[in-house]
Design a protein around this motif. Structure first.
Motif, mmCIF file in Angstrom:
data_model
loop_
_atom_site.group_PDB
_atom_site.id
_atom_site.type_symbol
_atom_site.label_atom_id
_atom_site.label_comp_id
_atom_site.label_asym_id
_atom_site.label_seq_id
_atom_site.Cartn_x
_atom_site.Cartn_y
_atom_site.Cartn_z
ATOM 1 N N ASP A 179 0.853 -1.193 0.000
ATOM 2 C CA ASP A 179 0.000 0.000 0.000
ATOM 3 C C ASP A 179 0.886 1.239 0.000
ATOM 4 O O ASP A 179 1.564 1.527 0.992
ATOM 5 C CB ASP A 179 -0.902 -0.013 1.231
ATOM 6 C CG ASP A 179 -1.886 1.140 1.262
ATOM 7 O OD1 ASP A 179 -1.790 2.059 0.425
ATOM 8 O OD2 ASP A 179 -2.762 1.114 2.133
ATOM 9 N N LYS A 180 0.852 1.951 -1.079
ATOM 10 C CA LYS A 180 1.704 3.145 -1.237
ATOM 11 C C LYS A 180 1.441 4.181 -0.153
ATOM 12 O O LYS A 180 2.353 4.857 0.315
ATOM 13 C CB LYS A 180 1.481 3.746 -2.615
ATOM 14 C CG LYS A 180 2.389 4.900 -2.938
ATOM 15 C CD LYS A 180 2.149 5.413 -4.348
ATOM 16 C CE LYS A 180 3.087 6.533 -4.697
ATOM 17 N NZ LYS A 180 2.875 7.027 -6.053
ATOM 18 N N ALA A 181 0.203 4.284 0.299
ATOM 19 C CA ALA A 181 -0.167 5.294 1.297
ATOM 20 C C ALA A 181 0.476 5.045 2.664
ATOM 21 O O ALA A 181 0.550 5.955 3.483
ATOM 22 C CB ALA A 181 -1.686 5.352 1.434
ATOM 23 N N GLN A 182 0.934 3.826 2.921
ATOM 24 C CA GLN A 182 1.529 3.485 4.217
ATOM 25 C C GLN A 182 3.023 3.790 4.291
ATOM 26 O O GLN A 182 3.615 3.656 5.354
ATOM 27 C CB GLN A 182 1.312 2.005 4.527
ATOM 28 C CG GLN A 182 -0.131 1.625 4.711
ATOM 29 C CD GLN A 182 -0.302 0.132 4.884
ATOM 30 O OE1 GLN A 182 0.473 -0.670 4.373
ATOM 31 N NE2 GLN A 182 -1.321 -0.251 5.628
ATOM 32 N N ILE A 183 3.622 4.171 3.207
ATOM 33 C CA ILE A 183 5.067 4.378 3.180
ATOM 34 C C ILE A 183 5.391 5.781 3.686
ATOM 35 O O ILE A 183 4.887 6.767 3.152
ATOM 36 C CB ILE A 183 5.624 4.214 1.748
ATOM 37 C CG1 ILE A 183 5.215 2.856 1.164
ATOM 38 C CG2 ILE A 183 7.140 4.374 1.745
ATOM 39 C CD1 ILE A 183 5.481 2.730 -0.319
ATOM 40 N N PRO A 184 6.244 5.882 4.698
ATOM 41 C CA PRO A 184 6.647 7.214 5.162
ATOM 42 C C PRO A 184 7.347 7.994 4.041
ATOM 43 O O PRO A 184 8.105 7.417 3.254
ATOM 44 C CB PRO A 184 7.618 6.914 6.306
ATOM 45 C CG PRO A 184 7.245 5.550 6.765
ATOM 46 C CD PRO A 184 6.800 4.817 5.539
#
Length: 164
Positions: free
Chosen positions: A24-29
């Protein structure tokens, strides 16, 4: 059996948690995204760091095969790398199998997963019945099979609790 590995880890760490990783791209800091040329590489580095940090805290990790497969070759390469790293670090590894809708799909999926991927336990849906489970049982060896008969999502009772 590998379930013994999981039980021993749970006892040793006094923690029954398994951490689920799903691409999930949104979870990457943002810091990881800035350092890497592609977001999937950033995700791999982020999860690698999490695995290192969780070592000795949680006994197992879980990956969803289908989510990585949807990202194509790079997603599958990332999954393979993360499975290998998880194994090297001593985690009990759960892999969610993709949904199978025919016995033929189940046979193909079982052949592919057991021949190509490192994991200790496989999570499988049961809606196909024994025809969909048998191909996996025939290949287990020292691995475990977890059959999901209910899910924990909020709206699941809308279908799972219906009287028919």
């Amino acid at each position: 059996m590998s379930i013994d590995k999981l039980q021993n880890q749970i006892r040793k760490l006094k923690n029954p948690s398994i951490v689920m990783f799903s691409l999930d791209k949104a979870q990457i800091p943002p810091a990881y995204l800035e350092r890497e040329s592609h977001w999937i590489k950033a995700y791999c580095q982020y999860i690698s760091d999490l695995l290192q940090g969780l070592k000795g805290v949680v006994p197992g990790v879980r990956f969803n095969f289908g989510t990585f497969a949807l990202m194509g070759e790079q997603g599958l390469e990332t999954l393979s790398a993360l499975l290998d790293l998880s194994g090297e670090q001593g985690y009990y590894i759960l892999l969610d199998a993709p949904e199978c809708y025919t016995p033929k799909d189940a046979e193909l999926t079982a052949n592919t997963l057991f021949a190509n991927w490192q994991f200790d336990g496989l999570v499988l849906g049961c809606y196909l019945g024994s025809d969909g489970i048998r191909p996996f049982l025939d290949r287990l060896g020292e691995r475990d099979l977890f059959v999901a008969v209910r899910t924990g999502n909020k709206s699941a009772p809308e279908l799972q609790d219906l009287l028919t």
